[in-house]
Write an enzyme that holds these catalytic residues in place. Structure first.
Site, PDB file in Angstrom:
ATOM      1  N   GLU A   7      20.403   6.357  26.569  1.00 50.63           N
ATOM      2  CA  GLU A   7      21.087   7.495  27.186  1.00 50.63           C
ATOM      3  C   GLU A   7      21.685   8.464  26.163  1.00 50.63           C
ATOM      4  OE1 GLU A   7      22.461   7.122  30.877  1.00 50.63           O
ATOM      5  OE2 GLU A   7      23.970   8.689  30.825  1.00 50.63           O
ATOM      6  N   ASP A 105      21.898   4.347  31.101  1.00 51.59           N
ATOM      7  CA  ASP A 105      22.963   3.644  31.815  1.00 51.59           C
ATOM      8  C   ASP A 105      22.453   3.221  33.191  1.00 51.59           C
ATOM      9  OD1 ASP A 105      24.546   4.125  29.690  1.00 51.59           O
ATOM     10  OD2 ASP A 105      25.693   5.752  30.620  1.00 51.59           O
ATOM     11  N   TYR A 311      30.429  -1.420  31.094  1.00 51.01           N
ATOM     12  CA  TYR A 311      30.224  -0.073  31.623  1.00 51.01           C
ATOM     13  C   TYR A 311      31.426   0.371  32.474  1.00 51.01           C
ATOM     14  CZ  TYR A 311      27.532   3.888  33.307  1.00 51.01           C
ATOM     15  OH  TYR A 311      27.091   5.144  33.577  1.00 51.01           O
TER      16      TYR A 311
END
Ligand SMILES: [Zn+2]
Ligand SMILES: [Zn+2]
Length: 931
Positions: A7, A105, A311
């Site tokens: 990402e 992600d 995350y």
């Protein structure tokens, strides 16, 4: 080659390091994009989205008759690369790849970014296998496991993201254009409207209105003070709030000794350990540490990219079974948290706490790697420690309290006091962020009599509801289904940067209110959370493949058309309502000259304060350009002039408060007025009485008018006007000098350009010409270092030389050629021989002579003799025939004015040697050949 697409660049680097294990990763920069390679694998990072969705060409003109705001609803869209270098590199690598893994992600946005990468790869390599790695933390175990269990891209999830993107563009663009055009706003003043943004703004506006309409109610609280064994105790009347003053007074009068203990109740209270962090609860906790929502998320993302935490965008508050809690605890052993971790390991609660929301995409936010304060720096450490301690708390036992409730009777009036003592701290040992306040009561026994030391009747008022703090607003947005865990804090950031809201807690601005009111009155679909919540539900259905992207977009389109039906019908009213409400936003107060309103005006990058009585009244005050910050009105008012204060605000820098614009205008111009030799106190005063504050105003006046104002004769007025013109010229040169310094001397902390200019002025250096002749010591005194000083002097000399040459009539093109040949000053042109100038610049000697002639005339010096091109060429051949003379020697001889056999024969070797640097013996040798 196996291509892995991450990402961001930083996560690409980390994923490469983790997958490579002991192998060395080769980092290569192509253009400005890095790749990380090992074995046959190459990892490259995106920059989040590298393409954007925009309307097809033809929709850029806001005022188009054909492409009206409504037409944007049905306009076609295209994807355009926004990061060309990354797109090109990915496509270049894709052509060589035999396997591509998308490692963005893992959430809706990440899946969409992954799909964008997928399309870029497919466009150049239709057959390569493309798969997907999913992980919730960039740690060795997670990454390894993700790459051992590769899956496919989830097109349904990506379609949900695409749907939102398309609908946001359609709603945002069409409504923003419609409202801005209706209110006649353009450029930086456009009024943005958005699918999530507008209902969020409406909540803030509604709350403000509630506060304004709030009517406070008076009530009374009754309490008494007593004591036991020297320990003071406060007891409250059991009635709580008295709304009836008579009743409160009666209870107060009835409160008399004896005060008797009637009942003592002991109990225990469980104080539950907090639940795991999802994004919202994390933002709320971080805000207590003084971090804004956007800041907290930025830091958390950074910690995630570096493998310190999992995350941070998650709705889950329940640890999944697959999460190795013991492993996480072990990771944290050995560092600053060692003692706390050991304690938690010994006292683990049977099952970790769990919140209400459970989802499967990501675990709650938890630590993923060990870190030190030194490695992270202050703010990142603060956030990391919060996440570590929260994790420890969720595994710790509950805290327990013993509570005491004591009842009293004061001659018939009932009172009560409560106490609490922490019996076991439990999770509070490791999570010190919420204070545990103990209140320990003395031991009372029923029937016991106590003294009444004081009876207190307090008058209080009910309080209006509080404004939303950023973190509170995020909580409410979540409850209403507005936005997502990833976007809520960004929406608030946009409201602030668009100046719809300000402060924390958040307050709406005049514009924010005006837009919300207009939408509320004519198209409340836009400000109600209903529509946006429905869309979130539809997105869930798309994710589950129960509805299609096109179907949902079409439905939204239909809804937006209905909104436009209403808006277009009331276009005029909407525009007028907004304009009426926002006019005030720029109005400062009465014009000193005519009494009409003064107003801030913005024209492109320039801004000023003008009079609404224009053109009859020409009074105005200039403001620094909007690159210094956009001028806005603030609350304070000048007591002398009745004008609102003005402030310049710029994103990313502290605001510049100008204060009362008229006070500042007067102060900054008095010094300039004093530069006029005949200016005296009484003249200044009379000018001010007539609202004349600047030198340029005086310079532009008719002598007769000025004479009448200041009370001098026509001759005196003429002199004043001339002095004003002179002062203006000096000021112009000073400002030119300041700009020049700013361009060349880099800014540094503690050394402002204004300070340098002031010091130079004190030393008599007020313009660029003076600077070019300045002593380096003077520059040093002004705070410029040696290297900077010589650079500045050289630049000043260069500029002055250039000016003289231009004034003399040298064409710009030729000037460049002379400069390129190292001939920069007018003196060089007058004194250097023409053959030399010609050979250095490549300009024809006859043209050189013309230039030299104009410059010499301009400086009043004699012009040297002309040399024709033919003569120069012939002379050159003659010289080259002399044994020992080559091209380089000819150049040197030119410098001494020798250009052919004849001039060489006549030359004085002594003198030529000193100018050209050619040895005397060699010169004698050349000359002897010619004789
Ligand atoms: Zn005026
Ligand atoms: Zn003032």
């Amino acid at each position: 080659m196996h291509l892995i697409i991450a990402e961001k660049n930083i996560s690409a680097n980390r994923i490469a390091q983790l997958l490579a294990g002991n192998e060395k990763v080769r980092a290569v920069k192509e253009g400005s994009v890095s790749t990380y390679s090992f074995d046959n694998k190459t990892v490259v990072g995106l920059k989040g989205h590298v393409v954007e969705v925009d309307f097809e060409p033809g929709y850029t003109n806001w005022r188009s008759e054909v492409h009206t705001p409504r037409s944007l609803i049905d306009a076609g869209t295209v994807k355009k690369p926004t990061e060309k270098k990354i797109v090109n590199l990915i496509q270049k690598l894709s052509k060589k790849a035999d396997l591509v893994t998308i490692a963005t992600d893992y959430d809706t946005e990440g899946e969409l970014i992954g799909k964008e990468a997928y399309e870029l790869v497919r466009a150049v390599n239709p057959s390569v296998r493309i798969n997907r790695a999913r992980f919730s933390a960039i740690t060795p175990a997670e990454i390894r496991s993700a790459f051992e269990n590769l899956t496919d891209l989830d097109f349904a999830l990506a379609a949900a993201g695409e749907t939102r993107q398309a609908i946001d563009l359609m709603w945002g663009a069409s409504l923003t254009r419609f409202i801005s055009l209706a209110a006649r706003r353009g450029g930086r003043d456009i009024l943005s409207v958005g699918r999530v943004q507008s209902p969020t703004l409406a909540m803030i506006v509604d709350r403000e209105r509630e506060i304004e309409n709030f009517v406070p109610q008076t009530y009374w609280m009754l309490s008494l003070a007593t004591e036991k064994d020297g320990q003071p105790v406060e007891a409250r009347h059991t009635a709580g709030r008295f709304t009836d003053h008579e009743a409160a007074l009666a209870a107060e009068a009835g409160t008399k000794e004896p005060l008797v203990v009637t009942n003592v109740k002991e109990g225990q209270k469980n104080d539950r350990a907090p639940t795991p962090f999802d994004t919202t609860t994390f933002i709320v906790a971080a805000s207590r540490l003084g971090l804004s929502a956007a800041n907290a998320m930025r830091i958390a993302e950074d910690l995630y990219m570096n493998g310190y935490i999992s995350y941070p965008r998650t709705d889950n508050t329940v640890y999944p079974k697959s999460l190795d809690l013991n492993g996480v605890l072990e990771t944290l052993r050995g560092g600053v948290f060692d003692a706390d971790v050991a304690w938690v390991q010994q006292h683990r609660r049977p099952v970790p706490t769990r919140g209400k929301k459970e989802s499967t995409d990501h675990p709650p936010i938890h630590p993923a790697g060990a870190a030190t304060r030194e490695a992270l720096g202050q703010d990142r450490w603060k956030v990391y420690e919060l996440i570590v301690r929260r994790f420890l708390a969720t595994l710790s036992p509950d805290a327990t309290w013993t509570t005491t409730k004591c009842m009293f009777d004061a001659s018939g009036e009932p009172y009560t006091a409560t106490g609490g003592r922490l019996l076991s701290a439990g999770w509070r040992r490791v999570y010190p962020y919420s204070e545990a306040k103990e209140n320990i009561l003395p031991v009372f026994t029923p029937g016991e009599r106590l003294p009444i030391q004081k009876v207190n009747l307090e008058e209080k008022q009910t309080q209006p509801p509080a404004r939303y703090s950023q973190s509170r607003l995020i909580q409410v947005m979540e409850e209403l289904g507005l936005g997502t865990k990833s976007t809520r804090h960004e929406v608030i950031g946009k409201l602030v940067s668009r100046r719809y809201v300000e402060g924390n807690p958040l307050r709406p601005t005049l514009v924010g209110r005006a837009v919300t009111d207009a939408l509320d009155n004519h198209a409340d679909t836009i400000t109600e959370p209903e529509m946006t919540r429905t869309l979130e539900e539809h997105m869930q259905l798309i994710k589950q493949s129960q509805r299609s992207r096109d179907d949902v977009i079409d439905e939204s389109r239909e809804m937006l058309h209905r909104v436009f039906d209403k808006l277009e019908e009331h276009r005029k009213e909407i525009g007028e309502e907004i304009m009426e409400q926002t006019a005030e936003e720029h109005t400062l107060g009465p014009c000193p000259a005519c009494g009409h309103d003064l107003r801030i005006r913005h024209l492109g990058v320039s801004q000023f304060i003008g009079c609404t009585g224009y053109p009859e009244c020409r009074f105005n005050i200039s403001l620094p350009g909007s690159t210094w910050g956009r001028a806005i009105r603030i609350e304070e008012t000048c007591p002398d002039h009745g004008l609102s204060h003005v402030r310049l605000i710029r994103k990313g820098s502290p605001p510049w408060t100008i204060g009362c614009p008229l006070c500042s205008h007067i102060a900054s111009n008095v010094e300039a007025l004093r530069m006029m030799p005949s200016m005296a106190d009484d003249i200044v005063q009379r000018l001010h009485e007539h609202h004349i504050y600047t030198v340029s105003e005086i310079a532009g006046m008719q002598p007769g008018d000025l004479a009448a104002i200041v009370g001098v004769d026509a001759e005196g007025a003429g002199r004043l006007i001339q002095e004003a013109e002179d002062a203006l010229e000096v000021l112009r040169r000073r400002s030119e000098l300041r700009k020049f310094i700013r361009k060349i001397v880099p800014p540094r902390k503690g050394r402002s350009h204004a300070k340098i200019a002031r010091s130079l002025l004190e030393q008599g250096i007020g313009d660029i010409r003076a600077l070019s002749r300045a002593d380096p010591a003077a520059l040093k005194k002004a705070g410029i270092g040696d290297a900077g000083a010589s650079e500045l002097l050289e630049a000043a000399r260069g500029l002055c030389n250039e000016r003289v040459l231009r004034e003399a009539g040298m064409p710009a093109v030729s000037l460049k050629k002379y400069q390129a040949g190292g001939v920069a000053s007018p003196d060089d042109l007058c004194y250097l021989p023409i053959p030399y100038l010609s050979s250095k610049t490549g300009i024809n000697p006859e043209t050189v002579h013309k230039h030299v002639d104009t410059v010499c005339r301009h400086l009043g010096r004699p012009t040297p003799a002309k040399i024709s091109r033919v003569a120069l060429e012939r002379g050159r051949k003659e010289l080259l025939e002399v044994p020992g003379i080559g091209e380089a020697t000819v150049e040197r001889l030119y410098l001494a004015g020798i250009y052919d056999a004849a001039t060489l024969r006549e030359a004085d070797p002594e003198e030529v040697s000193s100018i050209s640097g050619i040895a005397k013996a060699r010169l004698y040798d050349y000359i002897s050949h010619l004789k």
